[in-house]
Design an enzyme around this catalytic site. Structure first.
Site, PDB file in Angstrom:
ATOM      1  N   GLN A 141       0.853  -1.201   0.000  1.00  0.00           N
ATOM      2  CA  GLN A 141       0.000   0.000   0.000  1.00  0.00           C
ATOM      3  C   GLN A 141       0.879   1.238   0.000  1.00  0.00           C
ATOM      4  O   GLN A 141       1.797   1.339   0.829  1.00  0.00           O
ATOM      5  CB  GLN A 141      -0.922  -0.013   1.228  1.00  0.00           C
ATOM      6  CG  GLN A 141      -1.657   1.280   1.503  1.00  0.00           C
ATOM      7  CD  GLN A 141      -2.594   1.689   0.366  1.00  0.00           C
ATOM      8  OE1 GLN A 141      -3.289   0.853  -0.218  1.00  0.00           O
ATOM      9  NE2 GLN A 141      -2.585   2.970   0.027  1.00  0.00           N
ATOM     10  N   TYR A 147       4.213  -0.692   7.459  1.00  0.00           N
ATOM     11  CA  TYR A 147       3.080  -1.559   7.825  1.00  0.00           C
ATOM     12  C   TYR A 147       3.003  -2.778   6.892  1.00  0.00           C
ATOM     13  O   TYR A 147       2.794  -3.908   7.338  1.00  0.00           O
ATOM     14  CB  TYR A 147       1.810  -0.713   7.739  1.00  0.00           C
ATOM     15  CG  TYR A 147       0.534  -1.351   8.225  1.00  0.00           C
ATOM     16  CD1 TYR A 147       0.145  -1.238   9.561  1.00  0.00           C
ATOM     17  CD2 TYR A 147      -0.313  -2.017   7.353  1.00  0.00           C
ATOM     18  CE1 TYR A 147      -1.050  -1.783   9.999  1.00  0.00           C
ATOM     19  CE2 TYR A 147      -1.519  -2.570   7.781  1.00  0.00           C
ATOM     20  CZ  TYR A 147      -1.882  -2.450   9.107  1.00  0.00           C
ATOM     21  OH  TYR A 147      -3.064  -2.990   9.539  1.00  0.00           O
TER      22      TYR A 147
HETATM   23  N1  CAA Z   1      -0.324   5.868  -5.777  1.00  0.00           N
HETATM   24  C1  CAA Z   1       0.779   6.586  -6.208  1.00  0.00           C
HETATM   25  N2  CAA Z   1       1.096   7.771  -5.717  1.00  0.00           N
HETATM   26  C2  CAA Z   1       0.317   8.282  -4.768  1.00  0.00           C
HETATM   27  C3  CAA Z   1      -0.800   7.622  -4.255  1.00  0.00           C
HETATM   28  C4  CAA Z   1      -1.108   6.367  -4.835  1.00  0.00           C
HETATM   29  N3  CAA Z   1      -2.162   5.646  -4.394  1.00  0.00           N
HETATM   30  N4  CAA Z   1      -1.357   8.377  -3.291  1.00  0.00           N
HETATM   31  C5  CAA Z   1      -0.621   9.509  -3.216  1.00  0.00           C
HETATM   32  N5  CAA Z   1       0.366   9.450  -4.100  1.00  0.00           N
HETATM   33  C6  CAA Z   1       1.364  10.456  -4.386  1.00  0.00           C
HETATM   34  C7  CAA Z   1       0.688  11.738  -4.835  1.00  0.00           C
HETATM   35  O1  CAA Z   1       0.374  11.702  -6.204  1.00  0.00           O
HETATM   36  C8  CAA Z   1       1.760  12.787  -4.560  1.00  0.00           C
HETATM   37  O2  CAA Z   1       2.757  12.740  -5.557  1.00  0.00           O
HETATM   38  P1  CAA Z   1       3.379  14.097  -6.173  1.00  0.00           P
HETATM   39  O3  CAA Z   1       3.844  14.908  -4.984  1.00  0.00           O
HETATM   40  O4  CAA Z   1       4.472  13.612  -7.035  1.00  0.00           O
HETATM   41  O5  CAA Z   1       2.227  14.712  -6.887  1.00  0.00           O
HETATM   42  C9  CAA Z   1       2.448  12.220  -3.329  1.00  0.00           C
HETATM   43  O6  CAA Z   1       2.047  10.842  -3.228  1.00  0.00           O
HETATM   44  C10 CAA Z   1       2.079  12.987  -2.096  1.00  0.00           C
HETATM   45  O7  CAA Z   1       0.648  12.878  -1.862  1.00  0.00           O
HETATM   46  P2  CAA Z   1       0.044  13.496  -0.532  1.00  0.00           P
HETATM   47  O8  CAA Z   1       0.122  14.996  -0.602  1.00  0.00           O
HETATM   48  O9  CAA Z   1      -1.286  12.903  -0.242  1.00  0.00           O
HETATM   49  O10 CAA Z   1       1.162  12.996   0.498  1.00  0.00           O
HETATM   50  P3  CAA Z   1       1.175  12.855   2.012  1.00  0.00           P
HETATM   51  O11 CAA Z   1       2.604  12.679   2.330  1.00  0.00           O
HETATM   52  O12 CAA Z   1       0.419  13.935   2.699  1.00  0.00           O
HETATM   53  O13 CAA Z   1       0.336  11.487   2.304  1.00  0.00           O
HETATM   54  C11 CAA Z   1      -0.113   9.154   2.281  1.00  0.00           C
HETATM   55  C12 CAA Z   1       0.572  10.336   1.565  1.00  0.00           C
HETATM   56  C13 CAA Z   1       0.548   8.945   3.637  1.00  0.00           C
HETATM   57  C14 CAA Z   1       0.144   7.917   1.432  1.00  0.00           C
HETATM   58  C15 CAA Z   1      -1.608   9.452   2.459  1.00  0.00           C
HETATM   59  O14 CAA Z   1      -2.168   9.608   1.185  1.00  0.00           O
HETATM   60  C16 CAA Z   1      -2.332   8.342   3.181  1.00  0.00           C
HETATM   61  O15 CAA Z   1      -2.400   8.314   4.413  1.00  0.00           O
HETATM   62  N6  CAA Z   1      -2.906   7.368   2.441  1.00  0.00           N
HETATM   63  C17 CAA Z   1      -3.638   6.262   3.003  1.00  0.00           C
HETATM   64  C18 CAA Z   1      -2.760   5.065   3.117  1.00  0.00           C
HETATM   65  C19 CAA Z   1      -3.617   3.891   3.572  1.00  0.00           C
HETATM   66  O16 CAA Z   1      -4.429   3.346   2.828  1.00  0.00           O
HETATM   67  N7  CAA Z   1      -3.443   3.463   4.813  1.00  0.00           N
HETATM   68  C20 CAA Z   1      -4.235   2.399   5.330  1.00  0.00           C
HETATM   69  C21 CAA Z   1      -4.519   2.652   6.771  1.00  0.00           C
HETATM   70  S1  CAA Z   1      -5.701   1.496   7.426  1.00  0.00           S
HETATM   71  C22 CAA Z   1      -4.845   0.114   7.652  1.00  0.00           C
HETATM   72  O17 CAA Z   1      -3.670   0.041   7.488  1.00  0.00           O
HETATM   73  C23 CAA Z   1      -5.635  -1.072   8.105  1.00  0.00           C
HETATM   74  C24 CAA Z   1      -5.463  -2.194   7.172  1.00  0.00           C
HETATM   75  O18 CAA Z   1      -4.819  -3.166   7.520  1.00  0.00           O
HETATM   76  C25 CAA Z   1      -6.140  -2.162   5.862  1.00  0.00           C
END
Ligand code: CAA
Length: 240
Positions: A141, A147
């Site tokens: 992810q 994680y």
């Molecule tokens: N694929 C590729 N790139 C991605 C992306 C994706 N899915 N999501 C974000 N990005 C990229 C963006 O395009 C951006 O790139 P550029 O700067 O080059 O344009 C870059 O990442 C930064 O994006 P953000 O401004 O959103 O960055 P951030 O640092 O603030 O946060 C993150 C990034 C931490 C990944 C945030 O989007 C997040 O928290 N995502 C959720 C992650 C997730 O699903 N966690 C699950 C938690 S629940 C769990 O874990 C329980 C379980 O077991 C399922």
């Protein structure tokens, strides 16, 4: 039933649902928790299940905690390694602490707790070790190198230990939940979560009780031929 079950991280979320389901199935249940005293107090008041406070990532703390549980409830027959945290960040922004906190709580805990109960299980020729992995340990992810690594590690640990203990009547399995309606998942930014739910064929988050039901099955005598496996419960989001 009378078997003793320990659920780590058992006062909230998926762990609380697991503890309650095992309690309903007449296990003698203990839960562990680390941070939230208020949640633990409420959980014990509501369920009557005893909560033990220690850090499951710390071996010495686990040794003392397990000894206390054994002295109060008896030897552990079922261990559910559920405790887990997230410290999401893209790798190029992740701090060493975000990495090590997640490995400490989500993976070192599985070694610590399993190590402390497995000898007794082997001696008594019965045991169930059930560890909560994640869909994100299966598929990876964005934002979760820490994680995903820990949860994939849980799956490898499960496969290896299952082979070590099969001849002693101790089964070892993992469950890989998808996105379940808990505080942890609700902490994902809302627009990101909406996109995730849209990609789940069942078009909803899972319920903690839907993971708990799988744990109750795996803990039972009927599940005695299942070992070394990872059971996926994710609404069809990732089909392995
Ligand atoms: N694929 C590729 N790139 C991605 C992306 C994706 N899915 N999501 C974000 N990005 C990229 C963006 O395009 C951006 O790139 P550029 O700067 O080059 O344009 C870059 O990442 C930064 O994006 P953000 O401004 O959103 O960055 P951030 O640092 O603030 O946060 C993150 C990034 C931490 C990944 C945030 O989007 C997040 O928290 N995502 C959720 C992650 C997730 O699903 N966690 C699950 C938690 S629940 C769990 O874990 C329980 C379980 O077991 C399922």
């Amino acid at each position: 039933m009378g078997r003793v079950a320990v659920v780590t991280g058992g006062t909230r979320g998926i762990g609380a649902a697991i503890a309650e389901a095992l309690h309903k199935a007449e296990y003698k249940v203990a839960v562990t928790y680390h941070g939230d005293d208020e949640a633990a107090k409420k959980f014990t008041e509501k369920t009557g299940i005893a909560a033990y406070k220690f850090d499951v990532g710390d071996y010495d703390a686990c040794e003392a905690g397990v000894a206390k549980i054994v002295s109060e409830l008896g030897p552990v027959d079922v261990l559910v390694n559920n405790a887990g945290i997230t410290r999401d960040a893209l790798l190029h922004k992740m701090t060493p602490k975000q990495w090590s906190d997640v490995i400490h709580t989500n993976l070192n805990s599985v070694f610590n707790m399993s190590r402390l109960v497995v000898e007794g299980m082997r001696e008594r020729c019965f045991g169930r070790i059930i560890s909560i992995s994640s869909i994100n340990g299966q598929k990876g992810q964005v934002g979760q190198t820490n994680y995903s690594a820990a949860k994939a590690g849980v799956i490898g640990f499960t496969k290896a230990l299952a082979q070590e203990t099969a001849s002693k009547g101790v089964t070892v399995n993992a469950i890989a939940p998808g996105y379940i309606d808990t505080d942890m998942v609700r902490a994902v930014p809302p627009q990101v979560l909406a996109q995730i739910v849209d990609k789940i064929p069942l078009k909803r988050l899972g319920k903690p009780e839907e993971i708990a039901a799988m744990v109750v099955f795996l803990a039972s005598n009927q599940a005695g031929f299942a070992t070394g496996a990872t059971f996926t419960v994710n609404g069809g989001q990732y089909i392995t």
